[in-house]
Design a protein around this motif. Structure first.
Motif, short mmCIF file in Angstrom:
data_model
loop_
_atom_site.label_atom_id
_atom_site.label_comp_id
_atom_site.label_asym_id
_atom_site.label_seq_id
_atom_site.Cartn_x
_atom_site.Cartn_y
_atom_site.Cartn_z
N GLY A 4 0.81 -1.21 0.00
CA GLY A 4 0.00 0.00 0.00
C GLY A 4 0.84 1.26 0.00
N PHE A 5 1.85 1.31 0.86
CA PHE A 5 2.71 2.49 0.92
C PHE A 5 3.51 2.65 -0.36
N GLY A 6 4.01 1.54 -0.90
CA GLY A 6 4.74 1.60 -2.16
C GLY A 6 3.86 2.09 -3.29
N GLY A 7 2.63 1.57 -3.35
CA GLY A 7 1.69 2.03 -4.37
C GLY A 7 1.36 3.50 -4.21
N PHE A 8 1.18 3.93 -2.96
CA PHE A 8 0.93 5.35 -2.70
C PHE A 8 2.07 6.22 -3.21
N LEU A 9 3.30 5.84 -2.91
CA LEU A 9 4.45 6.61 -3.38
C LEU A 9 4.51 6.66 -4.90
N GLY A 13 4.02 10.17 -6.74
CA GLY A 13 5.19 10.58 -7.52
C GLY A 13 4.87 10.81 -8.98
N LEU A 14 4.09 9.92 -9.58
CA LEU A 14 3.74 10.09 -10.99
C LEU A 14 2.81 11.28 -11.19
N ALA A 37 8.37 8.04 -7.19
CA ALA A 37 7.89 6.86 -7.91
C ALA A 37 8.95 5.75 -7.87
N GLY A 38 10.22 6.11 -8.02
CA GLY A 38 11.30 5.12 -7.95
C GLY A 38 11.39 4.48 -6.57
N VAL A 39 11.26 5.29 -5.54
CA VAL A 39 11.29 4.75 -4.17
C VAL A 39 10.09 3.83 -3.95
N GLY A 40 8.95 4.18 -4.51
CA GLY A 40 7.78 3.33 -4.40
C GLY A 40 7.99 1.98 -5.04
N VAL A 41 8.62 1.97 -6.22
CA VAL A 41 8.92 0.70 -6.89
C VAL A 41 9.86 -0.14 -6.04
N VAL A 42 10.86 0.48 -5.43
CA VAL A 42 11.80 -0.24 -4.57
C VAL A 42 11.07 -0.81 -3.35
N VAL A 43 10.17 -0.04 -2.75
CA VAL A 43 9.42 -0.52 -1.58
C VAL A 43 8.57 -1.72 -1.95
N VAL A 44 7.89 -1.67 -3.11
CA VAL A 44 7.07 -2.80 -3.54
C VAL A 44 7.94 -4.03 -3.78
N ALA A 45 9.10 -3.84 -4.42
CA ALA A 45 9.98 -4.97 -4.70
C ALA A 45 10.54 -5.58 -3.41
#
Length: 79
Positions: A4-9, A13-14, A37-45
């Motif tokens: 959820g937090f990663g998706g939010f970021l 960001g976008l 957006a990059g940090v969000g992708v890293v959090v999801v991964a």
């Protein structure tokens, strides 16, 4: 943190990068948005990687025989 937090970021960001046309002094909103957006992708991964590792279990059993020798049995369970 998590999905959820990663998706939010990623979403925020976008939106900052591509949908906001305002300007803030000394702040590049496009760059800030891409970074978020990059940090969000890293959090999801990292969340996916961490949750995948927690699903694996391992059991180790040590048996001591009367003569003093030991036998170790290892069992791995993939869920």
């Amino acid at each position: 943190m998590g999905y959820g937090f990663g998706g939010f970021l990623i979403v925020v960001g976008l939106v900052l990068a591509f949908a906001v046309n305002d300007a803030v002094d000394d702040v590049n909103l496009y760059a800030v948005g891409l970074i978020m957006a990059g940090v969000g992708v890293v959090v999801v991964a990292l969340t996916a990687f961490t949750l995948n590792n927690q699903r694996r279990s391992r059991t180790v059993q040590t048996t001591t025989h009367p003569d003093g020798s030991q036998t170790v049995n290892e069992r791995r369970n993939e869920i």
